[in-house]
Enzyme design. Structure first.
Site, PDB file in Angstrom:
ATOM      1  N   PHE A 147       0.873  -1.163   0.000  1.00 44.41           N
ATOM      2  CA  PHE A 147       0.000   0.000   0.000  1.00 44.41           C
ATOM      3  C   PHE A 147       0.924   1.231   0.000  1.00 44.41           C
ATOM      4  CE2 PHE A 147      -2.744   3.250   1.723  1.00 44.41           C
ATOM      5  CZ  PHE A 147      -3.927   3.005   1.048  1.00 44.41           C
ATOM      6  N   ASP A 177       2.861  -5.448   8.253  1.00 43.66           N
ATOM      7  CA  ASP A 177       1.650  -4.630   8.160  1.00 43.66           C
ATOM      8  C   ASP A 177       0.482  -5.612   8.102  1.00 43.66           C
ATOM      9  OD1 ASP A 177      -0.613  -3.280   7.181  1.00 43.66           O
ATOM     10  OD2 ASP A 177       0.573  -1.873   5.987  1.00 43.66           O
ATOM     11  N   TYR A 204     -10.123  -0.237  11.371  1.00 44.51           N
ATOM     12  CA  TYR A 204     -11.386   0.200  10.747  1.00 44.51           C
ATOM     13  C   TYR A 204     -11.833  -0.715   9.617  1.00 44.51           C
ATOM     14  CZ  TYR A 204      -7.815   2.564   7.879  1.00 44.51           C
ATOM     15  OH  TYR A 204      -6.708   2.840   7.125  1.00 44.51           O
ATOM     16  N   LYS A 205     -11.020  -1.741   9.307  1.00 44.23           N
ATOM     17  CA  LYS A 205     -11.435  -2.662   8.229  1.00 44.23           C
ATOM     18  C   LYS A 205     -12.190  -3.830   8.862  1.00 44.23           C
ATOM     19  CE  LYS A 205      -7.319  -1.490   5.495  1.00 44.23           C
ATOM     20  NZ  LYS A 205      -7.872  -0.626   4.466  1.00 44.23           N
ATOM     21  N   ARG A 230     -12.342  -5.018  -6.399  1.00 43.30           N
ATOM     22  CA  ARG A 230     -12.048  -5.762  -5.165  1.00 43.30           C
ATOM     23  C   ARG A 230     -13.345  -6.137  -4.453  1.00 43.30           C
ATOM     24  NH1 ARG A 230      -8.070  -2.893  -1.038  1.00 43.30           N
ATOM     25  NH2 ARG A 230      -9.874  -1.519  -0.893  1.00 43.30           N
TER      26      ARG A 230
HETATM   27  C1  LIG Z   1      -1.910  -2.352   3.838  1.00 40.05           C
HETATM   28  C2  LIG Z   1      -2.272  -0.967   4.278  1.00 40.05           C
HETATM   29  N1  LIG Z   1      -1.384  -0.249   5.002  1.00 40.05           N
HETATM   30  C3  LIG Z   1      -1.663   1.016   5.383  1.00 40.05           C
HETATM   31  C4  LIG Z   1      -2.865   1.614   5.070  1.00 40.05           C
HETATM   32  C5  LIG Z   1      -3.147   3.067   5.405  1.00 40.05           C
HETATM   33  O1  LIG Z   1      -3.348   3.291   6.667  1.00 40.05           O
HETATM   34  P1  LIG Z   1      -3.833   4.660   7.347  1.00 40.05           P
HETATM   35  O2  LIG Z   1      -4.589   5.450   6.350  1.00 40.05           O
HETATM   36  O3  LIG Z   1      -4.683   4.143   8.459  1.00 40.05           O
HETATM   37  O4  LIG Z   1      -2.612   5.350   7.820  1.00 40.05           O
HETATM   38  C6  LIG Z   1      -3.818   0.890   4.341  1.00 40.05           C
HETATM   39  C7  LIG Z   1      -5.126   1.515   4.018  1.00 40.05           C
HETATM   40  O5  LIG Z   1      -5.991   0.971   3.436  1.00 40.05           O
HETATM   41  C8  LIG Z   1      -3.502  -0.422   3.927  1.00 40.05           C
HETATM   42  O6  LIG Z   1      -4.368  -1.121   3.202  1.00 40.05           O
END
Ligand SMILES: Cc1ncc(COP(=O)(O)O)c(C=O)c1O
Length: 437
Positions: free
Chosen positions: A134, A210, A235-236, A396
């Site tokens: 990400f 992560d 939040y997911k 998705r």
């Molecule tokens: C794998 C991954 N890492 C990090 C994040 C981003 O995190 P945040 O916006 O909570 O900092 C996301 C957001 O969807 C994600 O899917």
């Protein structure tokens, strides 16, 4: 029985209803407040609302804030919430009590732990990550490279891989830290957490995971893998609510020495001494920074009550049944539109989501001959089937086992088939792009 490997099995809506009737997790659906007529397949982006959340958040607002006022820092345990809720997340990721604390956003928490990890490997000048991460992870690591390299005369080097198979090409005695996402946000491909961690340790580096698309989606065993650090969002799949706090895991063996990037007063050993100098709190609490967003914490607190009752093995079994069912229906009913299942077909390699893309390179009326994934997604959302789209071409679909049923999967594929057969996705309104996809 594996649906994906049983082509002889005829699946119809009645089969799906029978699977729902036998589903040991079916009762959890009642604990969520989903709008009527919606098939929600985007819990991998924003989880659904638990029924108990509004009342709990209101209680925190009216009683703890409204009546308790400043006294609630002690009386309602506000100060300790990030640690207390960390202990409730711990069993979901194979962590021990005292190893998890809430953070701010996942991005800032990654910064916290990646800096701490690189500091535990002084002299090593490389951070390894993955091209398909990400993007915020890569952006954050750029900041880490700069900060952690400053003492040594220039930014740390970054090496990117495309798959775990590439790890051996990049691991060497110059690698400080490897940062990977366990379940990929686009494809749902899942790494072998234990094997990757072992290979990273063999090279003398530290492993940061992560877990954004893993926690609440698949069982995770950080302790069993002997990993070093992890971060994730709530939040997911955990349904903490929009913007609910991240979490940080630090293996107990690193806690005494780890030096986080941000040294705020909530991570101080004695914050209410108001002394001049920073002194880290014992344990994972030193990764705290400042005042927690307590209203968001309250949302998470309510959803963790649901998670306290979930059997993670049963969750995984249902997740695989749902994704296998979806894949097999896509294969049988959507084949004529040249749909490719981008997610791994091998269950052990797949998280709880499935990504699709349309093949074919012909064009008709300025649109792809087979179908345009973005427009198709907008068209099915218009019919109540909510997934999302990731550029350039991925649709998705997330399958949160606590509230998605087998009949939902059937209905979603039926709507997809109808939108494709009738070509309603070609209507210009479905091509319009919002700021968030
Ligand atoms: C794998 C991954 N890492 C990090 C994040 C981003 O995190 P945040 O916006 O909570 O900092 C996301 C957001 O969807 C994600 O899917």
């Amino acid at each position: 029985m594996s649906l994906a490997t049983s082509p002889q099995l005829t699946i119809d809506r009645a089969t799906c209803a029978a699977l729902d009737a036998a589903d040991p997790l079916a009762g959890f659906r009642e604990r969520f407040d989903l709008p009527a007529g919606v098939v929600y397949l985007d819990g991998n982006s924003l989880g659904a609302l638990p029924r108990a959340t509004p009342a709990h958040v209101e209680l925190v607002i009216r009683e703890e804030w409204g009546t308790g006022l400043i006294r609630s820092w002690n009386d309602a345990g506000w100060f300790d919430k990030p640690r207390a809720l960390g202990d409730r997340i711990a069993p979901l990721i194979g962590a021990a009590q005292g190893e998890v604390v809430l953070g701010d956003s996942t991005s800032s928490s990654l910064f916290q732990v990646a800096v701490a990890a690189t500091r535990l490997r002084p002299g090593r000048r490389v951070i390894v990550s993955e091209r398909g991460s990400f993007p915020t992870d890569l952006y954050i690591l750029e900041g880490v490279q700069e900060l952690a390299g400053a003492d040594a005369g220039g930014p740390l080097e970054r090496r990117l891989i495309d798959d775990e198979a590439d790890l051996d090409d990049v691991l060497g005695d110059d690698v400080a830290v490897v940062v990977l996402t366990h379940v990929n946000y686009r494809t749902g491909r899942m790494y072998d957490l234990a094997d990757v961690t072992r290979r990273v340790h063999e090279a003398g580096a530290l492993m940061v995971w992560d877990l954004c698309h893993s926690v609440g989606a698949v069982p995770v065993d950080l302790a069993g893998a002997g990993a070093d650090f992890a971060i994730g969002c709530t939040y997911k799949y955990l349904n903490g609510g929009p913007g609910s706090p991240s979490f940080i895991w630090v293996a107990e063996r690193h806690q005494a020495e780890a030096r986080p990037a941000l040294t705020g007063w909530h991570g101080h050993a004695r914050p209410f001494d108001f002394g001049l100098d920073y002194a880290p709190a014992d344990g994972v609490a030193r990764f705290r920074v400042g005042t927690p967003q307590l209203l968001s914490v309250a949302g998470l607190e309510a959803s963790l009550d649901v998670w306290a009752d979930v059997d993670l093995e049963a969750l995984r079994e249902k997740s695989l049944r749902l994704t296998e069912l979806f894949i097999s229906l896509v294969d049988t009913r959507l084949a004529r539109w040249d749909v490719e299942v981008v997610s791994p077909r091998q269950s052990a390699r797949r998280g709880s989501q499935v990504a699709l893309r349309f093949g074919g390179d012909g064009m008709r009326d300025g649109l792809p001959e087979t179908a345009d994934g973005y427009a198709v997604m907008q068209a099915i959302i218009g019919r109540g089937v909510i997934g999302d789209f990731r550029a350039p071409d991925l649709m998705r679909f997330g399958f949160a086992p606590l509230y998605v049923s087998h009949t939902d999967v059937w209905d979603a594929v039926a709507v997809l088939e109808d939108v494709l057969a009738t070509e309603t996705w070609r209507e210009p309104r479905f091509a319009r792009r919002g700021a968030v996809t």
